[in-house]
Design a protein around this motif. Sequence first.
Motif, short mmCIF file in Angstrom:
data_model
loop_
_atom_site.label_atom_id
_atom_site.label_comp_id
_atom_site.label_asym_id
_atom_site.label_seq_id
_atom_site.Cartn_x
_atom_site.Cartn_y
_atom_site.Cartn_z
N ASP A 30 0.86 -1.19 0.00
CA ASP A 30 0.00 0.00 0.00
C ASP A 30 0.90 1.23 0.00
O ASP A 30 1.51 1.57 1.02
N LEU A 31 0.96 1.90 -1.15
CA LEU A 31 1.85 3.07 -1.30
C LEU A 31 1.15 4.33 -0.82
O LEU A 31 0.00 4.58 -1.19
N GLY A 32 1.83 5.16 -0.06
CA GLY A 32 1.20 6.37 0.50
C GLY A 32 0.12 5.95 1.49
O GLY A 32 -1.01 6.40 1.44
N THR A 33 0.53 5.07 2.42
CA THR A 33 -0.44 4.41 3.31
C THR A 33 -1.04 5.35 4.36
O THR A 33 -2.04 5.01 4.99
N GLY A 34 -0.44 6.52 4.56
CA GLY A 34 -1.00 7.48 5.53
C GLY A 34 -0.87 6.97 6.95
O GLY A 34 0.23 6.67 7.42
N ASP A 35 -2.01 6.81 7.65
CA ASP A 35 -1.95 6.34 9.05
C ASP A 35 -1.93 4.81 9.15
O ASP A 35 -1.94 4.27 10.26
N GLY A 36 -1.95 4.11 8.02
CA GLY A 36 -1.85 2.65 8.04
C GLY A 36 -3.14 1.92 8.38
O GLY A 36 -3.14 0.70 8.54
N LEU A 54 3.57 1.62 3.05
CA LEU A 54 4.78 2.45 2.82
C LEU A 54 4.36 3.92 2.74
O LEU A 54 3.40 4.26 2.06
N ASP A 55 5.08 4.75 3.47
CA ASP A 55 4.81 6.19 3.41
C ASP A 55 6.11 6.93 3.70
O ASP A 55 6.99 6.42 4.39
N SER A 56 6.19 8.15 3.17
CA SER A 56 7.39 8.94 3.43
C SER A 56 7.28 9.69 4.77
O SER A 56 8.27 10.20 5.28
N CYS A 57 6.08 9.73 5.33
CA CYS A 57 5.86 10.48 6.58
C CYS A 57 5.66 9.52 7.75
O CYS A 57 4.67 8.79 7.78
N ARG A 58 6.59 9.53 8.72
CA ARG A 58 6.52 8.56 9.81
C ARG A 58 5.52 8.96 10.89
O ARG A 58 5.00 8.12 11.62
N GLU A 59 5.26 10.28 11.00
CA GLU A 59 4.42 10.77 12.11
C GLU A 59 3.04 10.09 12.14
O GLU A 59 2.57 9.64 13.18
N ASN A 60 2.40 10.00 10.97
CA ASN A 60 1.03 9.48 10.91
C ASN A 60 0.94 8.00 11.25
O ASN A 60 -0.14 7.48 11.51
N LEU A 61 2.09 7.32 11.21
CA LEU A 61 2.07 5.87 11.39
C LEU A 61 2.26 5.44 12.84
O LEU A 61 2.21 4.25 13.15
#
Length: 205
Positions: A30-36, A54-61
């Motif tokens: 799942d690309l650009g998964t956001g909060d997962g 997979l996401d480039s932003c770790r905060e939301n995960l």
Amino acid sequence: METIRGRQPCEINGTELHQRLAGYQDILLDLGTGDGRFVCKIAEKHRDRFVIGLDSCRENLRVNSQRKLPNALFVITSAQSLPRELNGLVSHVSINFPWGSLLESLLKDDACLINGLLSVTRPCAGMEVPLNADALSTAGWALESGADQIERILNAAGWKTTSRSCLNAPILRSIPTTWAKRLAFGRDPRAIRLSLQREQDVLVL
Ligand SMILES: C[S@@+](CC[C@H](N)C(=O)[O-])C[C@H]1O[C@@H](n2cnc3c(N)ncnc32)[C@H](O)[C@@H]1O
């Protein structure tokens, strides 16, 4: 590649990844998964599938990546530099409601993304790309023409369209991603879903 659980980053190599994936036939990315949320929902519902968000932003995960699901993994990187460890493994890709550089790369036929998708997937892999009007408008495209552009680029790269459908608020409510819910209850719920399948013989650069 860098994975994450909560606030805790963890490097895993190809051998460790193969150990995690042992016994799973279906591997979803799942690309650009956001909060997962989507990854957790699918992993809970289909225990026989392994789901990688997979996401480039770790905060939301932070929250969802803490869930102890044996068949889920979260990777931190950009979609334009997919980890080599995933090469040839993925049976299905989802790119749910892309925005920002992920959407730009789809619209501009960015070789880093398009070649990466071919590298990580198996022949005949499936792909789902729901696109929403507001994100396309921010990128300077109308919903229909933006979806046409992305469909054309993916078709030319060896992904044939299996279906294309309009999504409305009730359909969006049934899609288990946070963004789908936001759109369903927001002011502009218009969206188009592209479903594609990778052709058998595509030259992977
Ligand atoms: C609109 S949100 C959708 C999140 C999720 N798919 C959902 O449906 O709830 C778009 C996501 O794409 C991620 N994103 C944008 N550009 C990216 C890139 N180049 N590589 C990886 N993720 C990216 C953003 O960080 C964000 O989490």
